[in-house]
Design a protein around this motif. Structure first.
Motif, PDB file in Angstrom:
ATOM      1  N   ASN A  50       0.816  -1.065   0.071  1.00 31.84           N
ATOM      2  CA  ASN A  50       0.046  -0.133   0.036  1.00 31.84           C
ATOM      3  C   ASN A  50       0.954   1.359  -0.083  1.00 31.84           C
ATOM      4  OD1 ASN A  50      -2.580  -1.640   0.377  1.00 31.84           O
ATOM      5  ND2 ASN A  50      -1.823  -1.786   2.519  1.00 31.84           N
ATOM      6  N   THR A  51       0.805   1.904  -1.161  1.00 34.28           N
ATOM      7  CA  THR A  51       1.577   2.992  -1.225  1.00 34.28           C
ATOM      8  C   THR A  51       0.791   4.387  -1.561  1.00 34.28           C
ATOM      9  OG1 THR A  51       2.198   3.322  -3.600  1.00 34.28           O
ATOM     10  CG2 THR A  51       3.327   1.477  -2.254  1.00 34.28           C
ATOM     11  N   PRO A  52       1.427   5.652  -1.573  1.00 35.54           N
ATOM     12  CA  PRO A  52       0.774   6.915  -1.968  1.00 35.54           C
ATOM     13  C   PRO A  52       0.397   6.646  -3.413  1.00 35.54           C
ATOM     14  CG  PRO A  52       2.796   7.344  -0.685  1.00 35.54           C
ATOM     15  CD  PRO A  52       2.916   5.898  -0.803  1.00 35.54           C
ATOM     16  N   ASN A  53       1.044   5.980  -4.076  1.00 33.95           N
ATOM     17  CA  ASN A  53       1.072   5.803  -5.641  1.00 33.95           C
ATOM     18  C   ASN A  53       0.044   4.673  -5.908  1.00 33.95           C
ATOM     19  OD1 ASN A  53       2.772   8.005  -6.099  1.00 33.95           O
ATOM     20  ND2 ASN A  53       4.178   7.073  -5.015  1.00 33.95           N
ATOM     21  N   GLY A  54      -0.414   3.969  -5.076  1.00 32.28           N
ATOM     22  CA  GLY A  54      -1.514   2.825  -5.476  1.00 32.28           C
ATOM     23  C   GLY A  54      -1.037   1.495  -4.744  1.00 32.28           C
ATOM     24  N   ARG A  55      -1.789   0.343  -5.118  1.00 32.45           N
ATOM     25  CA  ARG A  55      -1.355  -0.993  -4.445  1.00 32.45           C
ATOM     26  C   ARG A  55      -0.303  -1.587  -5.586  1.00 32.45           C
ATOM     27  NH1 ARG A  55      -6.010  -4.095  -1.792  1.00 32.45           N
ATOM     28  NH2 ARG A  55      -5.584  -2.907  -0.431  1.00 32.45           N
ATOM     29  N   ILE A  56       0.775  -1.565  -5.267  1.00 30.00           N
ATOM     30  CA  ILE A  56       2.121  -1.985  -5.885  1.00 30.00           C
ATOM     31  C   ILE A  56       2.634  -3.359  -5.680  1.00 30.00           C
ATOM     32  CG2 ILE A  56       4.227  -1.281  -7.046  1.00 30.00           C
ATOM     33  CD1 ILE A  56       3.453   1.504  -6.532  1.00 30.00           C
ATOM     34  N   PRO A  57       2.863  -4.433  -6.565  1.00 29.67           N
ATOM     35  CA  PRO A  57       3.212  -5.683  -6.341  1.00 29.67           C
ATOM     36  C   PRO A  57       4.871  -5.305  -5.846  1.00 29.67           C
ATOM     37  CG  PRO A  57       2.212  -5.746  -8.276  1.00 29.67           C
ATOM     38  CD  PRO A  57       2.340  -4.255  -8.068  1.00 29.67           C
ATOM     39  N   GLY A  58       5.299  -6.135  -4.797  1.00 32.16           N
ATOM     40  CA  GLY A  58       6.701  -5.738  -4.367  1.00 32.16           C
ATOM     41  C   GLY A  58       7.016  -7.359  -3.748  1.00 32.16           C
ATOM     42  N   LYS A  59       8.279  -7.019  -2.825  1.00 29.71           N
ATOM     43  CA  LYS A  59       8.811  -8.254  -2.429  1.00 29.71           C
ATOM     44  C   LYS A  59       8.807  -8.172  -0.965  1.00 29.71           C
ATOM     45  CE  LYS A  59      13.564  -6.481  -2.504  1.00 29.71           C
ATOM     46  NZ  LYS A  59      14.866  -6.588  -3.172  1.00 29.71           N
ATOM     47  N   ALA A  60       8.564  -9.068  -0.123  1.00 23.25           N
ATOM     48  CA  ALA A  60       8.523  -9.260   1.594  1.00 23.25           C
ATOM     49  C   ALA A  60       9.115 -10.273   2.175  1.00 23.25           C
ATOM     50  CB  ALA A  60       7.180  -8.832   2.031  1.00 23.25           C
ATOM     51  N   ARG A  61       9.772  -9.715   3.458  1.00 24.76           N
ATOM     52  CA  ARG A  61      10.174 -10.722   4.296  1.00 24.76           C
ATOM     53  C   ARG A  61      10.302 -10.486   5.772  1.00 24.76           C
ATOM     54  NH1 ARG A  61      14.804 -10.619   6.011  1.00 24.76           N
ATOM     55  NH2 ARG A  61      16.778 -10.483   5.376  1.00 24.76           N
ATOM     56  N   ALA A  62       9.927 -11.005   6.619  1.00 23.31           N
ATOM     57  CA  ALA A  62      10.293 -10.704   8.185  1.00 23.31           C
ATOM     58  C   ALA A  62       9.609  -9.166   8.509  1.00 23.31           C
ATOM     59  CB  ALA A  62      11.594 -10.533   8.230  1.00 23.31           C
ATOM     60  N   GLY A  63       8.228  -9.365   8.029  1.00 28.87           N
ATOM     61  CA  GLY A  63       7.386  -7.966   8.299  1.00 28.87           C
ATOM     62  C   GLY A  63       7.838  -6.679   7.627  1.00 28.87           C
ATOM     63  N   LYS A  64       8.614  -6.870   6.643  1.00 32.50           N
ATOM     64  CA  LYS A  64       8.997  -5.721   5.775  1.00 32.50           C
ATOM     65  C   LYS A  64       8.616  -6.087   4.349  1.00 32.50           C
ATOM     66  CE  LYS A  64      12.263  -3.439   8.723  1.00 32.50           C
ATOM     67  NZ  LYS A  64      13.798  -3.229   8.816  1.00 32.50           N
ATOM     68  N   GLN A 107      -1.330   1.413 -10.363  1.00 33.72           N
ATOM     69  CA  GLN A 107      -0.597   2.619  -9.791  1.00 33.72           C
ATOM     70  C   GLN A 107      -1.112   3.802 -10.499  1.00 33.72           C
ATOM     71  OE1 GLN A 107       3.904   1.007 -10.536  1.00 33.72           O
ATOM     72  NE2 GLN A 107       3.750   2.995 -11.561  1.00 33.72           N
ATOM     73  N   HIS A 108      -1.425   4.778  -9.459  1.00 34.74           N
ATOM     74  CA  HIS A 108      -1.993   6.000  -9.762  1.00 34.74           C
ATOM     75  C   HIS A 108      -1.438   6.849 -10.692  1.00 34.74           C
ATOM     76  CE1 HIS A 108      -4.935   5.101  -6.735  1.00 34.74           C
ATOM     77  NE2 HIS A 108      -3.991   5.139  -5.829  1.00 34.74           N
ATOM     78  N   ASN A 109       0.024   6.948 -10.821  1.00 31.63           N
ATOM     79  CA  ASN A 109       0.709   8.015 -11.545  1.00 31.63           C
ATOM     80  C   ASN A 109       0.349   7.615 -13.094  1.00 31.63           C
ATOM     81  OD1 ASN A 109       2.389   5.533 -11.616  1.00 31.63           O
ATOM     82  ND2 ASN A 109       3.888   6.721 -12.545  1.00 31.63           N
ATOM     83  N   ASN A 110       0.139   6.563 -13.619  1.00 30.46           N
ATOM     84  CA  ASN A 110      -0.055   6.347 -14.948  1.00 30.46           C
ATOM     85  C   ASN A 110      -1.460   5.710 -15.072  1.00 30.46           C
ATOM     86  OD1 ASN A 110       0.346   3.634 -14.281  1.00 30.46           O
ATOM     87  ND2 ASN A 110       2.127   3.531 -15.638  1.00 30.46           N
ATOM     88  N   ASN A 111      -2.370   5.569 -14.092  1.00 31.18           N
ATOM     89  CA  ASN A 111      -4.019   5.100 -13.958  1.00 31.18           C
ATOM     90  C   ASN A 111      -3.832   3.712 -14.709  1.00 31.18           C
ATOM     91  OD1 ASN A 111      -6.273   5.805 -12.974  1.00 31.18           O
ATOM     92  ND2 ASN A 111      -6.935   6.788 -14.888  1.00 31.18           N
ATOM     93  N   LYS A 112      -2.844   2.823 -14.469  1.00 29.75           N
ATOM     94  CA  LYS A 112      -2.673   1.448 -15.307  1.00 29.75           C
ATOM     95  C   LYS A 112      -2.497   0.570 -14.218  1.00 29.75           C
ATOM     96  CE  LYS A 112      -2.300   2.981 -19.442  1.00 29.75           C
ATOM     97  NZ  LYS A 112      -2.397   2.700 -20.714  1.00 29.75           N
ATOM     98  N   ALA A 113      -2.912  -0.628 -14.634  1.00 30.69           N
ATOM     99  CA  ALA A 113      -2.639  -1.972 -13.897  1.00 30.69           C
ATOM    100  C   ALA A 113      -1.113  -2.165 -13.888  1.00 30.69           C
ATOM    101  CB  ALA A 113      -3.270  -3.187 -14.504  1.00 30.69           C
ATOM    102  N   VAL A 114      -0.592  -2.781 -12.854  1.00 26.92           N
ATOM    103  CA  VAL A 114       0.601  -3.340 -12.814  1.00 26.92           C
ATOM    104  C   VAL A 114       0.462  -4.846 -12.089  1.00 26.92           C
ATOM    105  CG1 VAL A 114       2.072  -1.190 -12.486  1.00 26.92           C
ATOM    106  CG2 VAL A 114       0.950  -2.204 -10.470  1.00 26.92           C
ATOM    107  N   PHE A 115       1.501  -5.793 -12.808  1.00 22.67           N
ATOM    108  CA  PHE A 115       1.078  -7.016 -12.429  1.00 22.67           C
ATOM    109  C   PHE A 115       2.326  -7.580 -11.726  1.00 22.67           C
ATOM    110  CE2 PHE A 115      -0.796  -5.744 -16.394  1.00 22.67           C
ATOM    111  CZ  PHE A 115      -2.137  -6.196 -16.052  1.00 22.67           C
ATOM    112  N   GLY A 116       1.968  -8.439 -10.617  1.00 20.35           N
ATOM    113  CA  GLY A 116       2.886  -9.260 -10.029  1.00 20.35           C
ATOM    114  C   GLY A 116       3.807 -10.346 -10.790  1.00 20.35           C
TER     115      GLY A 116
END
Length: 156
Positions: A50-64, A107-116
C-alpha cells in the motif's frame, strides 16, 4: 472503482486469492513465497504494498516489504500478503502478453494496472511488477528494469 475494473478485466482476484494485511506476523499459509535473492538475505514473498501511488506488487520478508517506484526502491510495513484460495494454484508464466489470472495491482501515476512478476536477474529471482512490457524490481535502493520475467498467475 478503477481497481475493481482492472481486476475484472484481467480475471482478477475475486475468489482466487485474498489479501491479508501485514501485522508483523509470519506469512500466512498458502502465501506466495516465490523469490530468492543471491545476497544472503534468502527467500522473499510476492506481496501488494500500500503506497501513496497505489497498491504495487513488491517483495517482503520478516514483516517488511520493498517495492520499486520512480527510479528508487522503497521500504514499507504497510502491505498485504497474497494468500491463494483453496482449490487454486500459483503458476509462473513467461509470455509476451498479460495472461488471464495474473496477479494485479494498480499505480495511480499512470492510471494503469501493474502485475506481480518474478524478475529473473543476476541477483536472483526477485518479486516485482510489470506494466505488461517490461518489469521492475527493487535492488540496492534503486528501481531496476528487467526484460526476463515471469507473470504470477492464479488458476484452478
Amino acid at each position: 472503482s478503477r481497481s475493481s475494473g482492472i481486476n475484472a478485466e484481467y480475471g482478477g482476484h475475486c475468489n482466487m486469492y485474498d489479501l491479508v494485511h501485514n501485522h508483523g506476523q509470519h506469512p500466512p499459509c498458502n502465501s506466495m513465497m516465490l523469490g530468492h535473492q543471491n545476497d544472503g538475505s534468502g527467500s522473499y514473498w510476492l506481496v501488494m504494498v500500500n503506497t501513496p501511488n497505489g497498491r504495487i506488487p513488491g517483495k517482503a520478508r520478516a514483516g517488511k516489504a520493498w517495492y520499486s517506484f520512480g527510479g528508487k526502491e522503497h521500504e514499507s510495513t504497510d502491505f498485504h500478503w497474497i494468500k491463494v484460495s483453496r482449490g487454486y494454484r500459483v503458476h509462473q508464466e513467461k509470455c509476451n502478453h498479460v495472461p488471464h489470472g495474473a496477479v494485479v495491482g494498480f499505480q495511480h501515476n499512470n492510471n494503469k494496472a501493474v502485475f506481480g512478476v518474478i524478475c529473473h536477474t543476476p541477483h536472483g529471482h526477485i518479486p516485482g511488477k510489470s506494466n505488461g512490457q517490461e518489469a521492475h524490481y527493487g535492488w540496492g535502493g534503486k528501481e531496476e528494469t528487467c526484460r526476463n520475467f515471469s507473470y504470477i498467475v492464479v488458476r484452478q
